[in-house]
Write a protein that holds these residues in place. Structure first.
Motif, short mmCIF file in Angstrom:
data_model
loop_
_atom_site.label_atom_id
_atom_site.label_comp_id
_atom_site.label_asym_id
_atom_site.label_seq_id
_atom_site.Cartn_x
_atom_site.Cartn_y
_atom_site.Cartn_z
N ARG A 1 7.30 -5.02 15.34
CA ARG A 1 7.53 -4.38 14.04
C ARG A 1 9.03 -4.21 13.77
NH1 ARG A 1 2.85 0.11 14.76
NH2 ARG A 1 1.10 -1.22 14.21
N ALA B 1 11.18 -5.90 10.79
CA ALA B 1 12.01 -5.11 9.86
C ALA B 1 13.44 -5.62 9.86
CB ALA B 1 11.96 -3.63 10.24
N THR C 1 15.43 -7.10 6.67
CA THR C 1 16.72 -6.53 6.27
C THR C 1 17.77 -7.63 6.15
OG1 THR C 1 16.17 -4.45 7.36
CG2 THR C 1 18.50 -4.86 6.90
#
Length: 106
Positions: free
Chosen positions: A77, A81, A85
């Motif tokens: 996870r 992320a 980003t």
């Protein structure tokens, strides 16, 4: 020929019932011990102790593996992320006119 062999085998066969009657209860106990159906109490207690130790080890190992799987899920996870980003930052820099790959300008 087969009949003669069967007759000889029947004559030479051990008399199991006679042996059991001759030896009685002690013979039965020895027979059950040899077959593994009857075990002495210390052996039984040792088997129970071993069983409990192996069960505890299995449960600890299962819990450790579950913790490892949970850590991999969290890391996945976090990596997802971070990638999202980076994509957002690259898109933003491209819209502002900055090259997303400075080495590509030369």
């Amino acid at each position: 020929m087969i009949g003669r062999l069967a007759a000889e085998a029947a004559e030479n066969a051990p008399n199991v019932i006679g042996l059991l009657l001759q030896w009685g209860v002690p013979g039965l106990v020895v027979a059950l011990m040899l077959l593994g159906w009857l075990v002495p109490k210390p052996s039984h207690e040792q088997m129970r102790t071993d069983r409990d130790a192996w069960k505890d080890a299995y449960e600890r190992e299962r819990d450790a593996h579950q913790a490892t799987r949970d850590a991999f899920v969290d890391a996945s996870r976090s990596a997802g992320a971070a990638v999202e980003t980076a994509r957002t930052a690259t898109g933003l820099l491209d819209r502002l006119g900055h090259p997303s790959n400075p080495g590509a300008m030369t």
